[in-house]
Motif scaffolding. Structure first.
Motif, PDB file in Angstrom:
ATOM      1  N   ASP A 152       2.148   2.121  -3.529  1.00  0.00           N
ATOM      2  CA  ASP A 152       1.334   2.677  -4.355  1.00  0.00           C
ATOM      3  C   ASP A 152       0.934   3.797  -3.909  1.00  0.00           C
ATOM      4  O   ASP A 152       0.788   4.722  -4.934  1.00  0.00           O
ATOM      5  N   ARG A 153       1.054   4.258  -2.924  1.00  0.00           N
ATOM      6  CA  ARG A 153       0.671   5.833  -2.334  1.00  0.00           C
ATOM      7  C   ARG A 153       1.775   6.675  -2.584  1.00  0.00           C
ATOM      8  O   ARG A 153       1.419   7.709  -3.314  1.00  0.00           O
TER       9      ARG A 153
ATOM     10  N   LYS B 258       2.292   2.978 -10.361  1.00  0.00           N
ATOM     11  CA  LYS B 258       1.436   2.320  -9.517  1.00  0.00           C
ATOM     12  C   LYS B 258       1.744   0.638  -9.432  1.00  0.00           C
ATOM     13  O   LYS B 258       2.503   0.157 -10.243  1.00  0.00           O
TER      14      LYS B 258
ATOM     15  N   SER C  82       0.944  -1.177  -0.011  1.00  0.00           N
ATOM     16  CA  SER C  82       0.069  -0.020   0.134  1.00  0.00           C
ATOM     17  C   SER C  82       0.869   1.268   0.072  1.00  0.00           C
ATOM     18  O   SER C  82       0.545   2.338  -0.696  1.00  0.00           O
ATOM     19  N   GLU C  83       1.956   1.080   0.700  1.00  0.00           N
ATOM     20  CA  GLU C  83       2.800   2.337   0.595  1.00  0.00           C
ATOM     21  C   GLU C  83       3.584   2.555  -0.522  1.00  0.00           C
ATOM     22  O   GLU C  83       3.653   3.746  -1.157  1.00  0.00           O
TER      23      GLU C  83
ATOM     24  N   GLN D  68       2.028   7.525  -6.427  1.00  0.00           N
ATOM     25  CA  GLN D  68       0.782   8.209  -7.238  1.00  0.00           C
ATOM     26  C   GLN D  68       1.103   9.293  -8.156  1.00  0.00           C
ATOM     27  O   GLN D  68       1.840  10.059  -7.610  1.00  0.00           O
TER      28      GLN D  68
END
Length: 198
Positions: free
Chosen positions: A144-145, A152, A141-142, A148
């Protein structure tokens, strides 16, 4: 009165032709369908008689995915058909090193503009407490974040000694820079390796 019972003209059946797209992305089958097959089929069904007819995944001896294929059934191999497929895929986003193969002629067209970054988490050489207290889902998740707007996470792979996350975006070096603080500070990222894969 004459001509009421004319014979119907037989429709000439044309054998379908196929275009094979090799996407230079390391995607699990479910991610291949989600990212490429379904969106491409939706675009093509609106604009042409082409349709996605299947797909496949090429794995290395280690079990890691190397690339994937999307098969498209087409009414013909005209330039306009190829151009539509190519432009549709470019809208979705395709990594460098991808190619379109026209089955009827074996002609290949290389295309793609995205760059790929693979980060491999070390699954064997860290302290036990790191594996106990850290979470690979947090890393996912990090990644991906943090990337951004540039890229991705497209997919992942869990091997016998490593877990890999595959990111694709406009710039490998920019993605690497954006995740550098996470890589340096999060315990599970110790001894990881980063490779450019497109």
């Amino acid at each position: 009165m004459f001509g009421l019972f004319k014979r119907k003209k037989k429709e000439v059946e044309v054998d379908p032709q196929f275009i094979m797209v090799t996407v230079n992305a390391r995607l699990q089958p479910m991610h291949r369908v989600e990212i490429y097959e379904d969106p491409l089929d939706e675009i093509l069904s609106k604009e042409s008689k082409c349709e996605v007819s299947g797909g496949g995944t090429l794995q290395s001896q280690s079990g890691e995915i190397e690339c994937c294929d999307v098969e498209i059934q087409v009414p013909d191999s005209e330039d306009s058909t190829i151009s539509l497929i190519k432009s549709s895929l470019e809208k979705i986003g395709v990594p460098k090193g991808s190619k379109i193969t026209i089955e009827a002629t074996d002609f290949e067209i290389e295309f793609g503009s995205l760059e790929g970054l693979a980060i491999y988490l070390n699954g064997t050489d860290l302290d036990d407490e790191v594996y106990t207290n850290s979470d690979s889902n947090h890393v996912y998740s990090e990644l991906d974040r943090l990337t951004q707007g540039v890229g991705k996470v497209y997919s992942y792979w869990q091997g016998p000694t490593e877990t890999a996350f595959y990111l694709y975006g406009t710039s490998f070096s920019e993605m690497k820079l954006l995740i550098s603080e996470l890589v340096e500070s999060y315990p599970l990222c110790q001894k990881c390796r980063i490779e450019q894969v497109a």
